[in-house]
Write a protein that holds these residues in place. Structure first.
Motif, PDB file in Angstrom:
ATOM      1  N   GLY A 386       0.605  -1.421   0.066  1.00  0.00           N
ATOM      2  CA  GLY A 386      -0.059  -0.097  -0.053  1.00  0.00           C
ATOM      3  C   GLY A 386       0.804   1.379  -0.079  1.00  0.00           C
ATOM      4  O   GLY A 386       0.431   2.329  -0.588  1.00  0.00           O
ATOM      5  N   GLU A 387       1.886   1.249   0.436  1.00  0.00           N
ATOM      6  CA  GLU A 387       2.676   2.425   0.649  1.00  0.00           C
ATOM      7  C   GLU A 387       4.258   1.836   1.011  1.00  0.00           C
ATOM      8  O   GLU A 387       4.384   0.604   1.488  1.00  0.00           O
ATOM      9  N   PRO A 388       5.325   2.556   0.849  1.00  0.00           N
ATOM     10  CA  PRO A 388       6.515   2.264   1.127  1.00  0.00           C
ATOM     11  C   PRO A 388       6.557   1.954   2.632  1.00  0.00           C
ATOM     12  O   PRO A 388       6.041   2.590   3.260  1.00  0.00           O
ATOM     13  N   ILE A 389       7.124   0.827   2.774  1.00  0.00           N
ATOM     14  CA  ILE A 389       7.339   0.538   4.243  1.00  0.00           C
ATOM     15  C   ILE A 389       8.633   0.783   4.735  1.00  0.00           C
ATOM     16  O   ILE A 389       9.791   0.439   4.169  1.00  0.00           O
ATOM     17  N   ASN A 390       8.712   1.455   5.763  1.00  0.00           N
ATOM     18  CA  ASN A 390      10.130   1.971   6.228  1.00  0.00           C
ATOM     19  C   ASN A 390      10.926   0.856   6.953  1.00  0.00           C
ATOM     20  O   ASN A 390      10.238   0.015   7.442  1.00  0.00           O
ATOM     21  N   PRO A 391      12.071   0.998   6.959  1.00  0.00           N
ATOM     22  CA  PRO A 391      12.942  -0.215   7.387  1.00  0.00           C
ATOM     23  C   PRO A 391      12.468  -0.433   8.723  1.00  0.00           C
ATOM     24  O   PRO A 391      12.573  -1.497   9.386  1.00  0.00           O
ATOM     25  N   GLU A 392      12.358   0.484   9.717  1.00  0.00           N
ATOM     26  CA  GLU A 392      12.207   0.742  10.958  1.00  0.00           C
ATOM     27  C   GLU A 392      10.647  -0.338  11.154  1.00  0.00           C
ATOM     28  O   GLU A 392      10.616  -1.037  11.943  1.00  0.00           O
ATOM     29  N   ALA A 393       9.798   0.190  10.277  1.00  0.00           N
ATOM     30  CA  ALA A 393       8.456  -0.607  10.529  1.00  0.00           C
ATOM     31  C   ALA A 393       8.787  -1.994   9.952  1.00  0.00           C
ATOM     32  O   ALA A 393       7.999  -2.855  10.652  1.00  0.00           O
ATOM     33  N   TRP A 394       9.236  -2.108   9.028  1.00  0.00           N
ATOM     34  CA  TRP A 394       9.593  -3.687   8.502  1.00  0.00           C
ATOM     35  C   TRP A 394      10.103  -4.506   9.748  1.00  0.00           C
ATOM     36  O   TRP A 394       9.893  -5.546   9.913  1.00  0.00           O
ATOM     37  N   MET A 395      11.046  -3.845  10.224  1.00  0.00           N
ATOM     38  CA  MET A 395      12.074  -4.621  11.329  1.00  0.00           C
ATOM     39  C   MET A 395      11.030  -4.956  12.551  1.00  0.00           C
ATOM     40  O   MET A 395      10.966  -6.051  13.168  1.00  0.00           O
ATOM     41  N   TRP A 396      10.083  -3.875  12.839  1.00  0.00           N
ATOM     42  CA  TRP A 396       9.155  -4.059  14.104  1.00  0.00           C
ATOM     43  C   TRP A 396       8.347  -5.059  13.625  1.00  0.00           C
ATOM     44  O   TRP A 396       8.070  -6.013  14.542  1.00  0.00           O
ATOM     45  N   TYR A 397       7.983  -5.362  12.428  1.00  0.00           N
ATOM     46  CA  TYR A 397       6.809  -6.216  11.919  1.00  0.00           C
ATOM     47  C   TYR A 397       7.572  -7.528  12.235  1.00  0.00           C
ATOM     48  O   TYR A 397       6.876  -8.590  12.671  1.00  0.00           O
ATOM     49  N   ARG A 398       8.749  -7.785  11.630  1.00  0.00           N
ATOM     50  CA  ARG A 398       9.521  -9.041  11.833  1.00  0.00           C
ATOM     51  C   ARG A 398       9.689  -9.388  13.187  1.00  0.00           C
ATOM     52  O   ARG A 398       9.397 -10.467  13.688  1.00  0.00           O
ATOM     53  N   GLY A 402       6.473 -11.097  13.863  1.00  0.00           N
ATOM     54  CA  GLY A 402       7.313 -12.252  13.277  1.00  0.00           C
ATOM     55  C   GLY A 402       8.118 -13.017  14.055  1.00  0.00           C
ATOM     56  O   GLY A 402       9.084 -13.824  13.559  1.00  0.00           O
ATOM     57  N   ARG A 403       8.207 -13.013  15.516  1.00  0.00           N
ATOM     58  CA  ARG A 403       9.105 -13.591  16.541  1.00  0.00           C
ATOM     59  C   ARG A 403      10.752 -13.412  16.094  1.00  0.00           C
ATOM     60  O   ARG A 403      11.571 -14.226  16.211  1.00  0.00           O
ATOM     61  N   GLY A 404      11.032 -12.332  15.097  1.00  0.00           N
ATOM     62  CA  GLY A 404      12.273 -12.063  14.718  1.00  0.00           C
ATOM     63  C   GLY A 404      12.747 -13.216  13.701  1.00  0.00           C
ATOM     64  O   GLY A 404      13.940 -13.249  13.362  1.00  0.00           O
ATOM     65  N   GLU A 405      11.821 -14.191  13.243  1.00  0.00           N
ATOM     66  CA  GLU A 405      12.319 -14.863  12.278  1.00  0.00           C
ATOM     67  C   GLU A 405      11.502 -15.305  10.895  1.00  0.00           C
ATOM     68  O   GLU A 405      11.885 -15.766  10.010  1.00  0.00           O
ATOM     69  N   LEU A 406      10.441 -14.544  10.923  1.00  0.00           N
ATOM     70  CA  LEU A 406       9.418 -14.786   9.692  1.00  0.00           C
ATOM     71  C   LEU A 406       9.845 -13.877   8.659  1.00  0.00           C
ATOM     72  O   LEU A 406      10.092 -12.702   8.590  1.00  0.00           O
ATOM     73  N   PRO A 407       9.680 -14.447   7.265  1.00  0.00           N
ATOM     74  CA  PRO A 407      10.036 -13.475   6.371  1.00  0.00           C
ATOM     75  C   PRO A 407       8.890 -12.513   6.058  1.00  0.00           C
ATOM     76  O   PRO A 407       7.758 -12.725   6.226  1.00  0.00           O
ATOM     77  N   VAL A 408       9.427 -11.077   5.548  1.00  0.00           N
ATOM     78  CA  VAL A 408       8.265 -10.180   5.291  1.00  0.00           C
ATOM     79  C   VAL A 408       8.424  -9.869   3.875  1.00  0.00           C
ATOM     80  O   VAL A 408       9.697  -9.522   3.320  1.00  0.00           O
ATOM     81  N   VAL A 409       7.270 -10.152   3.062  1.00  0.00           N
ATOM     82  CA  VAL A 409       7.343  -9.614   1.730  1.00  0.00           C
ATOM     83  C   VAL A 409       6.557  -8.388   1.421  1.00  0.00           C
ATOM     84  O   VAL A 409       5.489  -8.114   1.767  1.00  0.00           O
ATOM     85  N   ASP A 410       7.473  -7.410   1.182  1.00  0.00           N
ATOM     86  CA  ASP A 410       6.967  -6.070   0.658  1.00  0.00           C
ATOM     87  C   ASP A 410       6.708  -6.094  -0.711  1.00  0.00           C
ATOM     88  O   ASP A 410       7.372  -6.147  -1.678  1.00  0.00           O
TER      89      ASP A 410
END
Ligand code: 6R9
Length: 664
Positions: A386-398, A402-410
């Protein structure tokens, strides 16, 4: 486009797929090579995921660009592919939709039931005089009937135009009129933020000015009283009493499937037209490839609204074509409490979650203690759109979801592209936080400069698509010229390129290629700011702000400035903990300006930062920058404004108020 776009962003972290996922992934690295070797043969194989009543004669007809025809001569029925074939294969009892109403009421809809309801709705629409090629407007809350209504249209070859339930009378009227819709399907209302939110009064007002509308079908959801006119029919008296026998006729692969209006830079929204064969092929393939969907074991959840293209492609058509089990939720993420989404992930054992950066940043703002109170152990893959995901939000999500281990697909794509175009493959790609990484197999995307020349790695410019793709828009409804002008006239043959030049699709997004050639999206090119002769992308300044530990979310606009042309004005939402950390507003603002200057260089230092509790957004989560620009230009120069300054929030709120907003 500029050295600023080329130089900003220095993300070096990279996360390879979990070994287990990679070992069992639906799609491996071979797919890139296969598609590279023969792109059309690749898409032809993907079309084999569907059941066709008649095989196509030609994969792609590109003899009259930019008007493409895919799977020429082929015939299929979209609803048959989403429903009947699963029931016929003995999977009728499989759950298609775990539906959760906002007040906590639930429905479990199996493939057999979804099929039955769709057949009934197809018969009811036929009885109301709807025939193949007619347009039907759908204005519904997130209830299973929304999917049924879309599938019933597809089944009889009618073209649906879903209008987001948050839109005003005026937007609904314009959309109904533009498409000359014959029937409107709506509801008395839906539940939002703990109370019924009426829809029917909006339809009543719109229909009064829409002579094309012959009937209005009304789903009873809230039970609130509604005004009634001669055109109105209750869904439960019309659809639910209709015959459940319906044979799906096959339609041409280029038969229209839906129109979806998208806002642009001009006031009049564009009706993006999609057709059946190519669209269903690409949404089915991308659901399989990008989400690694295993229909037997996965529970998939896309949190989008059905009124957005994401709801069309990744709630209705993609998942159902794959026979998935999914969760559908009616309400808002904070009703009745801020853990609602995570509660539902645990309740239904959701394995794949597809959501928007705005939601992730909202969750960051609310604090990680909230998701920490839930198991979330069923999750195995996370997606963003929907929008650019900034690295900070991406890391927070994972990290926190995502328990620090799940893949995130942007996943980068648009209403116009119909399906995902640029994304990691979860079993293949070592993803970088904030990057959509690479075009999917069979997709040819590039970043070009002003002259349309491909930029080298490390360079920035405009995102383009160089080859037609199956789910591409076919035109702007009723306006072929606008289709050509908006998307095909910036670069390549359509821009009057040299003889033999190819047609190039202009996406309207800024992007950069990093040193490895991976793609980073930088937001709409209309949002790029020109500061003292430097192009600076709003996304990068926002990303720099959010990389500061005290900021949850930020929006940046360029405001007219007498000395620099445009000046950067930022709106930042402090993180939940920032206020309690004792930092005052003035201090935080000074810190943030220094932080941006340090991260991106002094040229990107915002002239002004306002701390605010909320940002004005469309329901699909896109920041309404135009409104913020107005706010920014209303402020006196050099002024800094804190949370306590209510005049800023009043200005923002005045643009957000009324519930029924419009993104156009
Ligand atoms: C699917 C959808 C399209 C615009 C698009 C771009 C932005 C969407 C993105 C993204 C960066 C992503 N966008 N996904 N930007 N990274 N992963 O959102 O369609 O509503 O038509 O919007 O959204 O600017 O051009 P739509």
């Amino acid at each position: 486009m500029s050295e600023a776009l080329a130089n900003l962003l220095n993300e070096t972290r990279q996360f390879p797929p979990p070994a287990e996922l990679a070992a069992d992934a639906n799609v491996t690295a071979d797919a890139y090579a296969e598609a590279e070797a023969d792109r059309l043969a690749f898409w032809e194989r993907q079309a084999g995921r569907l059941i066709w009543a008649k095989q196509w004669d030609q994969v792609l007809d590109w003899s009259n660009p930019p008007f493409a025809k895919w799977f020429v001569g082929g015939q299929l029925n979209v609803a048959y592919n989403c429903l009947d074939r699963h029931v016929e294969a003995g999977r009728g009892d499989k759950v298609a939709i775990h539906w959760e109403g906002e007040p906590g009421d639930t429905r479990t809809v199996t493939y057999a039931e979804l099929h039955r309801l769709t057949c009934q709705a197809a018969n009811a629409l036929t009885e109301l005089g709807v025939v193949a090629g007619d347009r039907v407007a759908i204005y519904l809350p997130m209830v299973p009937e929304a999917a049924v209504a879309m599938l019933a249209c597809a089944r009889i070859g009618a073209t649906h135009s879903v209008v987001f339930g948050g839109f005003s009378v005026e937007s609904l009227t314009n959309r109904i009129q533009d498409a000359s819709a014959k029937v409107v399907i709506t509801a008395d209302g839906g539940y939002r933020r703990g109370k019924p939110s009426a829809l029917k009064p909006t339809v009543d007002e719109a229909v009064a000015n829409c002579p094309s509308v012959e009937h209005v079908l009304v789903v009873r959801r809230t039970g609130e009283e509604v005004a009634w006119s001669a055109k109105d029919r209750w869904w439960h008296e019309t659809v639910e009493t209709a015959s459940a026998e319906h044979t799906a006729a096959a339609f041409d692969a280029e038969h229209p499937l839906f129109i979806l209006y998208t806002s642009g830079t001009t006031a009049r929204p564009k009706g993006i037209l999609h057709t059946t064969g190519g669209y269903l092929t690409q949404v089915a393939y991308t659901t399989h490839a990008v989400f690694d969907l295993k229909p037997e074991t996965d529970v998939y959840w896309c949190t989008a609204d059905i009124g957005w293209v994401t709801g069309h492609s990744y709630i209705v058509y993609g998942p159902l074509a794959n026979g998935a089990t999914q969760v559908m939720y009616e309400g808002t993420p904070d009703t009745p409490h801020k853990g609602r989404l995570w509660e539902l992930v645990d309740k239904y054992g959701v394995t794949i979650l597809y959501t928007a950066p705005t939601l992730i940043r909202t969750m960051m703002k609310w604090g990680e203690e909230i998701p920490a109170g839930y198991e979330l152990s069923s999750l195995r893959l996370l997606g963003s759109v929907g929008e650019p995901i900034n690295p900070e939000a991406w890391m927070w999500y994972r990290q926190h979801i995502g328990r620090g281990e799940l893949p995130v697909v942007d996943t980068w794509w648009q209403t116009e592209t119909g399906a995902i175009m640029i994304s990691p493959l979860p079993g293949v790609t070592a993803a970088k936080p904030g990057s959509a990484m690479a075009p999917l197999p069979g997709i040819d995307a590039d970043v070009v400069d002003d002259q349309g020349q491909s930029v080298p790695n490390g360079g920035g410019g405009y995102l383009v698509l160089r080859e037609p793709w199956p789910s591409m828009l076919r035109t702007v409804w009723g306006d072929d010229n606008r289709f050509i002008e908006t998307y095909w006239s910036r670069f390549g043959a359509g821009a009057g390129g040299a003889t033999g030049a190819e047609w190039v699709y202009f996406a309207g997004d800024g992007a950069k290629k990093d040193d490895d050639g991976h793609i980073w999206l930088l937001g709409r090119v209309d949002d790029v700011m020109l500061v003292s002769g430097h192009n600076i992308s709003t996304t990068e300044v926002e990303s720099a702000l959010v990389s500061h530990p005290s900021v949850a979310e930020a929006a940046v606009v360029g405001a007219t400035d007498p000395t620099t042309g445009q000046a950067i004005v930022a709106f930042a939402i402090p993180r939940g903990t920032a206020e309690t950390a004792g930092e005052t507003g003035e201090q935080l603002i000074a810190d943030l300006r220094a932080h941006v200057a340090k991260t991106l260089g002094p040229i990107a230092k915002p002239r002004q930062i306002m701390l605010v509790p909320e940002l004005p957004k469309t329901r699909s989560g896109k920041i309404m920058r135009r409104l913020l620009r107005d706010v920014a230009e209303n402020r006196s120069l050099g002024d800094v404004t804190t949370l306590q300054d209510s005049s800023v929030m009043e200005l923002i709120a005045s643009g957000m108020s009324g519930g029924k907003s419009d993104e156009d």
